[in-house]
Scaffold this motif. Structure first.
Motif, PDB file in Angstrom:
ATOM      1  N   LEU B  76      36.539 -41.763  13.888  1.00  0.00           N
ATOM      2  CA  LEU B  76      36.092 -41.274  15.184  1.00  0.00           C
ATOM      3  C   LEU B  76      37.337 -40.908  15.974  1.00  0.00           C
ATOM      4  CD1 LEU B  76      33.698 -40.876  17.237  1.00  0.00           C
ATOM      5  CD2 LEU B  76      34.170 -43.208  18.010  1.00  0.00           C
ATOM      6  N   ASN B  77      37.431 -39.647  16.351  1.00  0.00           N
ATOM      7  CA  ASN B  77      38.574 -39.163  17.097  1.00  0.00           C
ATOM      8  C   ASN B  77      38.201 -38.996  18.558  1.00  0.00           C
ATOM      9  OD1 ASN B  77      40.396 -38.626  14.738  1.00  0.00           O
ATOM     10  ND2 ASN B  77      38.699 -37.280  14.189  1.00  0.00           N
ATOM     11  N   LEU B  78      38.991 -39.588  19.414  1.00  0.00           N
ATOM     12  CA  LEU B  78      38.758 -39.500  20.852  1.00  0.00           C
ATOM     13  C   LEU B  78      39.975 -38.834  21.471  1.00  0.00           C
ATOM     14  CD1 LEU B  78      37.656 -43.233  21.381  1.00  0.00           C
ATOM     15  CD2 LEU B  78      36.245 -41.324  20.589  1.00  0.00           C
ATOM     16  N   SER B  79      39.772 -37.721  22.176  1.00  0.00           N
ATOM     17  CA  SER B  79      40.903 -36.995  22.736  1.00  0.00           C
ATOM     18  C   SER B  79      40.769 -36.863  24.243  1.00  0.00           C
ATOM     19  CB  SER B  79      40.995 -35.604  22.094  1.00  0.00           C
ATOM     20  OG  SER B  79      39.831 -34.856  22.366  1.00  0.00           O
ATOM     21  N   SER B  80      41.880 -36.467  24.874  1.00  0.00           N
ATOM     22  CA  SER B  80      41.932 -36.314  26.342  1.00  0.00           C
ATOM     23  C   SER B  80      41.295 -37.524  27.012  1.00  0.00           C
ATOM     24  CB  SER B  80      41.216 -35.027  26.767  1.00  0.00           C
ATOM     25  OG  SER B  80      41.794 -33.911  26.147  1.00  0.00           O
ATOM     26  N   LEU B  81      41.767 -38.674  26.627  1.00  0.00           N
ATOM     27  CA  LEU B  81      41.117 -39.919  27.043  1.00  0.00           C
ATOM     28  C   LEU B  81      41.130 -40.098  28.551  1.00  0.00           C
ATOM     29  CD1 LEU B  81      42.353 -42.276  24.213  1.00  0.00           C
ATOM     30  CD2 LEU B  81      39.970 -41.698  24.729  1.00  0.00           C
ATOM     31  N   GLU B  82      40.021 -40.651  29.032  1.00  0.00           N
ATOM     32  CA  GLU B  82      39.850 -40.956  30.449  1.00  0.00           C
ATOM     33  C   GLU B  82      39.631 -42.449  30.605  1.00  0.00           C
ATOM     34  OE1 GLU B  82      36.553 -38.613  31.707  1.00  0.00           O
ATOM     35  OE2 GLU B  82      37.506 -36.694  31.194  1.00  0.00           O
ATOM     36  N   LEU B  83      39.808 -42.928  31.841  1.00  0.00           N
ATOM     37  CA  LEU B  83      39.620 -44.358  32.089  1.00  0.00           C
ATOM     38  C   LEU B  83      38.238 -44.817  31.653  1.00  0.00           C
ATOM     39  CD1 LEU B  83      41.259 -44.707  35.641  1.00  0.00           C
ATOM     40  CD2 LEU B  83      42.264 -45.273  33.418  1.00  0.00           C
ATOM     41  N   GLY B  84      37.252 -43.964  31.869  1.00  0.00           N
ATOM     42  CA  GLY B  84      35.872 -44.301  31.536  1.00  0.00           C
ATOM     43  C   GLY B  84      35.583 -44.392  30.057  1.00  0.00           C
ATOM     44  N   ASP B  85      36.531 -44.006  29.227  1.00  0.00           N
ATOM     45  CA  ASP B  85      36.340 -44.125  27.778  1.00  0.00           C
ATOM     46  C   ASP B  85      36.644 -45.537  27.285  1.00  0.00           C
ATOM     47  OD1 ASP B  85      37.813 -40.844  27.385  1.00  0.00           O
ATOM     48  OD2 ASP B  85      35.703 -41.405  27.636  1.00  0.00           O
ATOM     49  N   SER B  86      37.174 -46.365  28.148  1.00  0.00           N
ATOM     50  CA  SER B  86      37.435 -47.757  27.772  1.00  0.00           C
ATOM     51  C   SER B  86      36.118 -48.423  27.408  1.00  0.00           C
ATOM     52  CB  SER B  86      38.097 -48.512  28.927  1.00  0.00           C
ATOM     53  OG  SER B  86      39.374 -47.974  29.204  1.00  0.00           O
ATOM     54  N   ALA B  87      36.046 -48.955  26.216  1.00  0.00           N
ATOM     55  CA  ALA B  87      34.794 -49.521  25.718  1.00  0.00           C
ATOM     56  C   ALA B  87      35.042 -50.191  24.389  1.00  0.00           C
ATOM     57  CB  ALA B  87      33.735 -48.420  25.547  1.00  0.00           C
ATOM     58  N   LEU B  88      33.993 -50.815  23.900  1.00  0.00           N
ATOM     59  CA  LEU B  88      33.986 -51.366  22.540  1.00  0.00           C
ATOM     60  C   LEU B  88      33.272 -50.349  21.659  1.00  0.00           C
ATOM     61  CD1 LEU B  88      34.620 -53.822  20.760  1.00  0.00           C
ATOM     62  CD2 LEU B  88      32.459 -54.822  21.505  1.00  0.00           C
ATOM     63  N   TYR B  89      33.936 -49.900  20.619  1.00  0.00           N
ATOM     64  CA  TYR B  89      33.368 -48.896  19.720  1.00  0.00           C
ATOM     65  C   TYR B  89      32.991 -49.583  18.408  1.00  0.00           C
ATOM     66  CZ  TYR B  89      34.875 -45.404  23.025  1.00  0.00           C
ATOM     67  OH  TYR B  89      35.020 -44.659  24.178  1.00  0.00           O
ATOM     68  N   PHE B  90      31.707 -49.504  18.111  1.00  0.00           N
ATOM     69  CA  PHE B  90      31.195 -50.099  16.880  1.00  0.00           C
ATOM     70  C   PHE B  90      30.930 -49.024  15.840  1.00  0.00           C
ATOM     71  CE2 PHE B  90      30.548 -54.484  17.752  1.00  0.00           C
ATOM     72  CZ  PHE B  90      30.145 -54.619  19.066  1.00  0.00           C
ATOM     73  N   CYS B  91      31.156 -49.415  14.619  1.00  0.00           N
ATOM     74  CA  CYS B  91      30.711 -48.648  13.479  1.00  0.00           C
ATOM     75  C   CYS B  91      29.672 -49.506  12.760  1.00  0.00           C
ATOM     76  CB  CYS B  91      31.910 -48.368  12.578  1.00  0.00           C
ATOM     77  SG  CYS B  91      31.516 -47.813  10.930  1.00  0.00           S
ATOM     78  N   ALA B  92      28.661 -48.862  12.203  1.00  0.00           N
ATOM     79  CA  ALA B  92      27.662 -49.570  11.412  1.00  0.00           C
ATOM     80  C   ALA B  92      27.371 -48.747  10.167  1.00  0.00           C
ATOM     81  CB  ALA B  92      26.384 -49.794  12.218  1.00  0.00           C
ATOM     82  N   SER B  93      26.834 -49.405   9.154  1.00  0.00           N
ATOM     83  CA  SER B  93      26.467 -48.665   7.949  1.00  0.00           C
ATOM     84  C   SER B  93      25.130 -49.144   7.431  1.00  0.00           C
ATOM     85  CB  SER B  93      27.539 -48.802   6.867  1.00  0.00           C
ATOM     86  OG  SER B  93      27.506 -50.065   6.233  1.00  0.00           O
ATOM     87  N   SER B  94      24.470 -48.283   6.708  1.00  0.00           N
ATOM     88  CA  SER B  94      23.224 -48.637   6.047  1.00  0.00           C
ATOM     89  C   SER B  94      22.919 -47.593   4.987  1.00  0.00           C
ATOM     90  CB  SER B  94      22.053 -48.721   7.030  1.00  0.00           C
ATOM     91  OG  SER B  94      21.600 -47.438   7.379  1.00  0.00           O
ATOM     92  N   VAL B  95      21.924 -47.899   4.181  1.00  0.00           N
ATOM     93  CA  VAL B  95      21.385 -46.912   3.259  1.00  0.00           C
ATOM     94  C   VAL B  95      20.147 -46.338   3.924  1.00  0.00           C
ATOM     95  CG1 VAL B  95      20.403 -46.513   0.992  1.00  0.00           C
ATOM     96  CG2 VAL B  95      22.202 -48.205   1.293  1.00  0.00           C
TER      97      VAL B  95
END
Lengths: 117, 116
Positions: B76-95
């Motif tokens: 996951l690429n995040l560009s031109s970051l802003e203060l509001g992008d501060s967060a917890l980013y989860f990845c999940a997987s499934s079939v």
């Protein structure tokens, strides 16, 4: 548009008692899935239980059961015999089944459960 | 341990910068999902990939992009970051449905992004 509502921002329950966490959903799709996840203060997301829209019986997983009322569009989580370790945020989620391998999931705002000794 | 790995665990960067978050799904899972969890927005679905192809899209900003590689890991690429992008980013997987057991998404431990 699909939507998940959890009307209880916070709940308290006495240890060893049962508690019901409410979840209502809105969708026009005939096929969907409903999930409950637990998020303790450590931050990880823990899968609890799943109910498919065509499942005839309510899902159960150990102390967790899902009270699925399709006509009312509700999928309440029942935790029996609460334990101190059940204190956490609980999220209800819905998954759209538009086609094979399409998986859009929306989450409700969560309910914070505190178990009191 | 869900079997889903995410790196890095923590990331601190400045506004305007670009970062890449990495996710390795459980062995055998074909689908990868990205979520953003912030205090004001709750848990938001960003995007889903299945076997290298984008399949479902949620509330993902144009400044954000993702891809899934042939070995099924995702970034996951995040560009031109802003203060509001501060967060917890989860990845999940499934079939996903139609290809096998489907009833659970396995979440990684998350990447906590702080934008200063």
């Amino acid at each position: 548009a699909q939507k998940i509502t959890q009307t209880q921002p916070g709940m308290f329950v006495q240890e060893k008692e049962a508690v019901t966490l409410d979840c209502t959903y809105d969708t026009s799709d005939p096929s969907y899935g409903l999930f409950w996840y637990k998020q303790p203060s450590s931050g990880e997301m823990i899968f609890l239980i799943y109910q498919g829209s065509y499942d005839q019986q309510n899902a159960t997983e150990g102390r967790y059961s899902l009270n699925f009322q399709k006509a009312r569009k509700s999928a309440n989580l029942v935790i029996s015999a609460s334990q101190l370790g059940d204190s956490a945020m609980y999220f209800c989620a819905m998954r759209e089944h538009r086609e094979t391998s399409y998986d859009k999931v929306i989450f409700g705002p969560g309910t914070s459960l505190s178990v009191i000794p | 341990d869900s079997g889903v790995t995410q790196t890095p665990k923590h990331l601190i960067t400045a506004t305007g910068q670009r970062v890449t978050l990495r996710c390795s799904p459980r062995s055998g899972d074909l689908s990868v999902y990205w979520y953003q969890q912030s205090l004001d927005q709750g848990l938001q679905f960003l995007i889903q990939y299945y076997n290298g192809e984008e399949r479902a899209k949620g509330n993902i900003l144009e400044r954000f992009s993702a891809q899934q590689f042939p070995d099924l890991h995702s970034e996951l690429n995040l560009s031109s970051l802003e203060l509001g992008d501060s967060a917890l980013y989860f990845c999940a997987s499934s079939v996903p449905r139609g290809t096998g057991s489907y009833n659970e998404q396995f979440f990684g431990p998350g990447t906590r992004l702080t934008v200063l």
